[in-house]
Motif scaffolding. Structure first.
Motif, mmCIF file in Angstrom:
data_model
loop_
_atom_site.group_PDB
_atom_site.id
_atom_site.type_symbol
_atom_site.label_atom_id
_atom_site.label_comp_id
_atom_site.label_asym_id
_atom_site.label_seq_id
_atom_site.Cartn_x
_atom_site.Cartn_y
_atom_site.Cartn_z
ATOM 1 N N ARG A 199 -5.765 -1.562 -1.993
ATOM 2 C CA ARG A 199 -5.310 -0.473 -1.134
ATOM 3 C C ARG A 199 -6.462 0.152 -0.353
ATOM 4 O O ARG A 199 -7.029 1.158 -0.751
ATOM 5 N N ALA A 211 -3.613 12.298 -5.853
ATOM 6 C CA ALA A 211 -4.873 11.572 -5.988
ATOM 7 C C ALA A 211 -5.433 11.347 -4.587
ATOM 8 O O ALA A 211 -4.783 10.715 -3.759
ATOM 9 N N ARG A 271 -0.363 3.258 -12.062
ATOM 10 C CA ARG A 271 0.809 2.471 -11.671
ATOM 11 C C ARG A 271 1.408 1.791 -12.901
ATOM 12 O O ARG A 271 1.758 0.619 -12.867
ATOM 13 N N ASP A 272 1.463 2.552 -13.959
ATOM 14 C CA ASP A 272 1.858 1.941 -15.219
ATOM 15 C C ASP A 272 2.741 2.933 -15.973
ATOM 16 O O ASP A 272 2.329 4.058 -16.235
ATOM 17 N N PRO A 321 0.136 4.497 -1.759
ATOM 18 C CA PRO A 321 -0.743 5.261 -2.645
ATOM 19 C C PRO A 321 -0.163 6.612 -3.060
ATOM 20 O O PRO A 321 0.822 7.088 -2.507
ATOM 21 N N GLY A 322 -0.847 7.206 -4.039
ATOM 22 C CA GLY A 322 -0.503 8.555 -4.460
ATOM 23 C C GLY A 322 0.693 8.569 -5.391
ATOM 24 O O GLY A 322 1.187 7.530 -5.836
ATOM 25 N N LEU A 326 1.858 7.178 -13.856
ATOM 26 C CA LEU A 326 2.843 6.517 -12.999
ATOM 27 C C LEU A 326 2.333 6.286 -11.584
ATOM 28 O O LEU A 326 2.730 5.349 -10.911
ATOM 29 N N HIS A 327 1.456 7.171 -11.151
ATOM 30 C CA HIS A 327 1.062 7.116 -9.741
ATOM 31 C C HIS A 327 -0.058 6.117 -9.499
ATOM 32 O O HIS A 327 -0.711 5.646 -10.424
ATOM 33 N N CYS A 328 -0.250 5.847 -8.232
ATOM 34 C CA CYS A 328 -1.417 5.073 -7.796
ATOM 35 C C CYS A 328 -2.505 6.083 -7.496
ATOM 36 O O CYS A 328 -2.278 7.056 -6.791
ATOM 37 N N ARG A 388 0.831 -1.206 0.000
ATOM 38 C CA ARG A 388 0.000 0.000 0.000
ATOM 39 C C ARG A 388 0.861 1.251 0.000
ATOM 40 O O ARG A 388 1.266 1.752 1.043
ATOM 41 N N GLU A 438 3.945 5.878 -4.777
ATOM 42 C CA GLU A 438 4.302 4.939 -5.834
ATOM 43 C C GLU A 438 5.744 5.164 -6.309
ATOM 44 O O GLU A 438 6.465 4.212 -6.608
ATOM 45 N N ARG A 473 -5.042 5.942 -5.714
ATOM 46 C CA ARG A 473 -5.447 5.821 -4.308
ATOM 47 C C ARG A 473 -6.909 5.438 -4.066
ATOM 48 O O ARG A 473 -7.204 4.680 -3.160
ATOM 49 N N ARG A 532 8.974 2.558 -6.273
ATOM 50 C CA ARG A 532 9.969 2.359 -7.355
ATOM 51 C C ARG A 532 11.384 2.548 -6.832
ATOM 52 O O ARG A 532 12.314 1.850 -7.231
#
Ligand SMILES: Cc1cc2nc3c(=O)[nH]c(=O)nc-3n(C[C@H](O)[C@H](O)[C@H](O)COP(=O)(O)OP(=O)(O)OC[C@H]3O[C@@H](n4cnc5c(N)ncnc54)[C@H](O)[C@@H]3O)c2cc1C
Ligand code: SF4
Ligand code: SF4
Ligand code: SF4
Ligand code: SF4
Lengths: 696, 427
Positions: B297, B398, B256-257, A369-370, B262-264, A367, A374, B266, A378
């Motif tokens: 999540r 997000a 997330r890709d 997030p954001g 790129l980000h999640c 988990r 993320e 949320r 990485r």
């Protein structure tokens, strides 16, 4: 100053009202039955000309109590916002013509609805008075911040930056709180805009926690007074006039006055002794994430060593959700949210020191997030941290090292790994005071057993943080799992104690960045509460409402219902157990009014009478007419708007219902129900709105 | 001409979603003058298009009603709709904003009686419903719209419909001569709350959003579930109106890709859990719901909601990022992939597939009017370099509604700090 009531009615014939209804009959009802000396008609009351018609009457002293018949009280609010008058609105548009089909066979019942709404609005406004502030309030710009951790320090700094003086009360001998042992913090930012998408170079890594610098800034700030080793022994008053006794260890108690309060008491690390399955306490080589920070801080960039024998750690396993997301006794049912990025950061401590160190994070759901979350994930991947989807079941000693037994969720098989050190990603437990309603439960218990059970609950409760001198307990009410979060999704800071705002992990589990952001918001609300108290107006959600509950002491039987039921703990009791209202603590919800069995509580613009008179004003047809009458008490926040919008969409409602908006269903007085049945209503509905009922 | 009264002690809020409204109201209720600039013809932003809120499953209308009432009652707040900030110059404590106002063709006299809407004929894709339904050229964007004033679609101007609308209005509320205007005013601090937009699902080629009718996005699914939406709340699929009882939710669609966002984002895990309850509520034992996810999540208290949803036997969780979606001969979308828990291949047909689409920031990264720090995902970072510009809500990351409102409340204080400094300097 008792000004003579000048009743004035205004009937709008626009929006189809004139075409659909017999307006001369409506005018007649207002004059004859409503006894309004003046009733005027206008083709578009909300137009500048219509508004001027009304304003001219007000200016000429001919109108103090207005009955405006036209659209819903939710429509054209800006046009009909007259100052220093009492006003009721008869909802003929959304409430009548839009809610009824325009067919000849319906004309009669539709007209009857409109007639009744005119009668009701006339009756209502007669029993209103013009709200004026009590003058009880004052402006006190001082803000009290309780808690000397990162959250509290941020709240203090941000409040001071807006120009308001702050007292910061910290129960330890140094500032910094639970996070002061942090070696580094998870980066606050995501990758910069010039970092290419395809390659992850220059991702933000663990950074200096900045706490020492923050402490310095707090101590240097001339608007902030810091009380160390201090606790609140008593807090009384209300927004604008709180008084707090600050007990300083080995020193005199200081009493200070405040406009509002921020509670930033942060969290306590979870007690890992409750996790024997992971060998915590049995070997020094199993640490919690909080303990690992101390180890890293002590190593200060040097190699991290195994506590048992000082061997440089070559392999470490992180067990995520240790004692969390679990319904086992003693575990935390929730997710603390911060632990994934925390473990990634800690794994990087090891990798930085020793690029050969195996760092494995055993997780179920990662988990992070954001954007920053993320990117930090990485960053961990780049540092070659291993992420294994697995659920740990036990940690056992294995020679000088450890063995972690877990289920590999990818291969779907039980397996194990050897390592030098295990870090348990444990969670945050809110550092709150006792649940105020647990105290009340003791006082109000009906049987001895109940009392005993309540007492036991209270006995294990933590010591009070605020020591509020309130009828309803010493601390902020808790929501779930002991957190002081708000009940609302849309209004995160609205606690049930006006002028006292919770911030940081005591409110909800949070990482440091979120806690700091949260502190800014809580500081905002505190400043606003202090300023609103000075204006004598209510705060959220009835912002600007000048009316407040007034109470006829002669009639009061000291039954204490109001003091118990006020959701905001606004009412205290005096020595004789009479209620003492604290205007700036009150949110004008009307619950006390509904609770009072002898009906001695009322507002200038909302009272037992204003509603009762509406109920009585409805014309009840004789029994054999087959025209039942149903009273609908509709919550002003959801049911009333939903009815308006249904009408707007052309959805029919029954012509037999008469709708009265109420502030909150808690404000519904039993007397309205009995009176309506006595006066001939056939049914009553109290409705919070069900959206499903609205679909076609 | 529209005139805006403002000084360098005024706070400008850009974007009137839940974040912008919150920031504007909190500041205004503290006694500050606020100008709120919103691009749409109404306030509320994306939450107006949601059916229910996780985790309480309550309706967004309740909070919107309270916020709209706060807005109607507050004399410190000026609301400009159909407005966009074109330029911003100056520095902290002394900015000048240039705002473009697009014509609504309807003035304040509008009573929302709806006569113009009845009179006009041409229909247009309803952007409020993400194009799933039609609306007239004279319309109220949605039932609770604030300001409660009709709008004329610019496309009907110069057509007979415009004249019909004008003729129908008895209140002299339609002004076909309205033109785009530009206003300029001063402000001391700026709150940037322009929120997010759904990621363009067609870009995720293997999922066939642009080819398969029964692959839709999560934002569209909210509209289907809403009784006030284009299907009256019926969960039916676009191709043939068949009830969508077997529904797949594909998580991280575009998030997330590296090839997309790129980000999640949320919120999409939570949103799918919520939307799964829509299906479960509608079809009870006939519902069959598959949630394909990488990581679920459900942070902090949301875990309770996750547990509640997980307890429903009709809802299954499959750890997998599906490889592709293809339609079978009956139009059923078939989800192909590998369940990473045990490495099993699957090809599962559904009535409907919902892509849990990511939230893309609507911050103009390449052309922001002043120099501020924007990260590579396109969100505004909190930074001293930003001067008197503060992000609020999804312009910063997000966020769900609660976190957006929380963040926006903080942004209001940051702006107040600036204007209070200005005020102190001037006494
Ligand atoms: C499928 C889905 C379901 C969701 N469900 C939930 C849920 O159940 N519960 C929950 O808490 N959250 C939910 N969310 C998240 C929620 O939608 C966001 O938290 C919320 O919309 C954030 O509000 P905002 O004001 O920051 O942004 P927005 O709602 O995007 O508002 C931004 C506003 O700014 C305006 N604007 C944009 N650019 C400009 C400009 N240049 N000038 C002027 N104005 C501009 C826009 O028109 C808009 O009105 C969901 C999200 C998705 C995708
Ligand atoms: S909006 Fe209200 S006041 Fe205005 S014309 Fe219509 S009914 Fe009358
Ligand atoms: S109206 Fe009554 S019950 Fe409601 S907050 Fe005020 S005192 Fe409490
Ligand atoms: S523009 Fe005129 S016709 Fe259209 S809704 Fe408004 S008042 Fe009615
Ligand atoms: S919230 Fe869930 S679905 Fe959305 S991007 Fe994050 S992990 Fe993926």
């Amino acid at each position: 100053m008792a000004v003579e009531k000048k009743l004035a009615g205004y009937l709008c014939t626009g929006c189809g009202i004139g075409e659909r209804l017999d307006t001369s009959q409506l005018m007649n009802i207002a004059t004859r039955e409503g006894k309004f000396p003046s009733v005027k008609q206008h083709a578009m009351l909300c137009s500048p000309a219509g508004v001027k018609l009304i304003q001219d009457d007000i200016d000429a002293g001919a109108a103090t109590h207005l009955m405006i018949a036209g659209c819903s009280r939710r429509s054209k609010v800006e046009a009909f916002s007259f100052r220093n008058v009492a006003m009721s609105r008869a909802n003929l548009r959304e409430g009548v013509i839009w809610a009824r089909p325009d067919t000849p066979e319906n004309t009669e019942t539709t007209q009857e609805m409109a007639d009744d709404y005119i009668r009701m609005a006339c009756a209502e406004v007669k029993f209103m008075t013009v709200p004026t502030p009590s003058g009880e309030q004052e402006l006190n710009k001082n803000i009290l911040v309780v808690g000397g951790g990162v959250t509290g320090m941020t709240a203090a700094l941000e409040t001071a930056a807006a120009g308001y003086p702050v007292h910061l009360v910290c129960d330890e001998d140094v500032l910094g709180g639970v996070w002061k042992d942090l070696y580094k913090r998870v980066p606050f930012r995501a990758a910069a805009s010039d970092v290419p998408n395809g390659r992850d170079v220059d991702l933000p890594g663990p950074e200096d926690p900045g706490i020492a610098d923050m402490i310095e800034r707090v101590l240097a700030n001339e608007r902030i007074t810091v009380h160390l080793n201090a606790r609140l022994s008593k807090t009384s008053g209300a927004p604008g006039r709180f008084s707090a006794d600050i007990d300083v260890q080995s020193g005199p108690t200081v009493t200070e006055n405040f406009g509002a309060i921020v509670q930033a008491s942060d969290f306590k690390p979870y007690d890992a002794n409750k996790l024997p399955e992971f060998a915590y306490g049995k070997t020094p080589n199993v640490l919690t994430n909080f303990e690992l920070e101390r180890l890293a801080k002590a190593a200060n960039g040097g190699p991290l060593k195994r506590p048992s024998d000082g061997k440089v750690v070559e392999s470490v396993a992180f067990i995520q959700c240790a004692g969390q997301r679990s319904d086992k006794e003693g575990h935390l049912p929730y997710c603390s949210g911060f632990c994934y990025t925390e473990s990634i950061k800690q794994a990087m401590y090891f990798r930085e020191q020793n690029p050969d160190c195996d760092t494995t994070i055993l997780f179920d759901d990662l988990r992070t997030p954001g954007a920053a979350g993320e990117d930090f994930y990485r960053c961990g991947q780049q540092a070659m941290v291993t992420f294994t989807k697995g659920k740990a079941s036990a940690v056992v000693q294995n020679g000088k090292g450890l063995k972690v037994q877990f289920k590999d969720l990818i291969l779907n098989e039980a397996t194990e790994m050897d390592c030098d050190l295990v870090v348990l990603a444990t969670g945050q437990v809110p550092n709150n005071g006792p649940d105020p309603y647990a105290q009340l439960a003791v006082d109000e218990a009906e049987s001895e057993e109940e009392k005993e059970a309540a007492r036991q609950k209270l006995a294990v409760a933590p010591p009070s943080i605020l020591n509020l001198d309130y009828r309803q307990g010493t601390d902020l009410p808790q929501l779930k799992h002991g957190f002081l979060d708000s009940h609302f999704i849309c209004f995160p800071y609205e606690t049930r104690r006006t002028g006292i705002y919770a911030a940081g992990p005591v409110r909800r589990p949070m990482d440091m960045k979120q806690a700091m952001e949260d502190a800014v918001g809580a500081a905002m609300k505190a400043i606003q509460a202090a300023e609103s108290a000075a204006q004598g107006t209510a705060v959220h959600p009835r912002v600007g409402d000048l009316s407040y509950p007034s109470f006829r002491k002669e009639g009061c039987t000291q039954c204490k219902r109001c003091t118990v039921e006020c959701p905001f703990g606004a009412i205290n009791e005096d020595e004789q157990r009479y209620p003492v209202f604290n205007e700036s603590r009150c949110r004008r919800c009307g619950t006390c009014m509904g609770a009072c069995p002898v009906r001695v509580i009322s507002f200038e613009n909302y009272s037992i009478d204003t509603v009762n008179q509406q109920i009585k004003a409805v014309d009840i047809p004789d029994e054999f007419s087959e025209k039942p009458r149903i009273l609908v008490l509709a919550c002003e926040n959801d049911a009333y708007p939903a009815l308006d919008m249904a009408a707007q969409a052309g959805i029919e409602t029954t012509p037999f219902a008469r709708v009265v908006p109420v502030r909150c269903l808690g404000s519904v007085s039993l007397s309205w129900i009995t009176d309506s049945l006595n006066s001939g209503f056939d049914g009553i509905r109290c409705r919070p709105w069900k959206r499903e009922a609205r679909g076609r | 001409m529209t005139a805006v009264v403002a000084t360098n002690e005024t706070i400008l809020v850009v974007g009137g979603g839940i974040s912008g409204m919150t920031a504007a109201l909190e500041a205004a209720e503290t006694g500050k003058r606020v100008v709120l600039v919103e691009k749409r013809p109404y306030l509320g932003g994306r939450v107006t298009q949601l059916y229910k809120y996780f985790p309480k499953l309550c309706f967004p209308t309740c909070g919107l009603e309270i916020n709209q009432r706060r807005a109607k009652m507050n004399p410190n707040l000026t609301i400009l709709t159909l407005a966009e900030v074109m330029g911003l110059t100056g520095r902290e404590g002394d900015y000048t904003a240039t705002v473009k106002l697009s014509p609504r063709y309807v003035n304040e006299r509008c009573t929302a009686c709806g006569d113009c809407g009845t009179a006009v004929e041409a229909e247009f894709d309803d952007d409020y419903n993400y194009g799933l339904g039609k609306r007239k050229g004279a319309y109220l964007p949605y039932r609770m719209a604030h300001p409660a004033r009709y709008v004329l679609d610019p496309a009907i101007i110069g057509t007979p419909d415009a004249d019909k609308a004008k003729a129908a209005c008895q209140y002299d509320a339609i002004d076909l001569e309205m033109r785009e205007e530009t206003v300029e005013f001063r402000c001391g601090a700026v709150i940037w709350a322009t929120g997010w937009r759904p990621y363009d699902a067609a870009k995720i080629q293997p999922y066939g959003y642009d080819r398969i009718a029964n692959v839709i996005t999560s934002v569209e699914f909210e509209r289907l579930a809403d009784p006030n939406g284009p299907t009256g709340g019926k969960l039916i699929r676009p191709s043939d109106g068949k009830e969508a009882k077997k529904v797949a939710f594909i998580q991280c669609a575009g998030s997330r890709d590296r090839n997309h966002l790129l980000h999640c984002s949320r919120i999409c895990c939570m949103a799918s859990l919520k939307q799964a309850t829509y299906v479960a509520d509608a079809f009870a034992d006939d519902a069959e719901i598959n949630i394909y996810y990488i990581d679920l999540r459900a942070i902090d208290r949301f875990e309770d909601f996750y547990n509640k949803v997980r307890a429903n036997q009709r809802i299954k969780f499959i750890k997998s990022k599906p490889a592709s979606i293809v339609a079978d001969k009956d139009g059923n979308p078939v989800v192909h992939g590998v369940d990473t828990e045990g490495y099993n291949r699957f090809a599962e047909p559904h009535d409907l597939v919902v892509l849990a689409i990511g939230m893309e920031p609507s911050v103009d990264k390449d052309d922001f009017p002043v120099s501020i720090v924007i990260n590579r995902e396109g969100f505004i970072e909190a930074a001293p370099e930003n001067g008197g510009v503060f992000a609020a809500g999804c312009a910063s990351d997000a966020l769900d509604v609660n976190r957006a409102a929380q963040h926006a409340t903080g942004a209001a204080l940051r702006a107040i700090q600036v204007v209070n400094r200005v005020a102190r300097a001037e006494v």
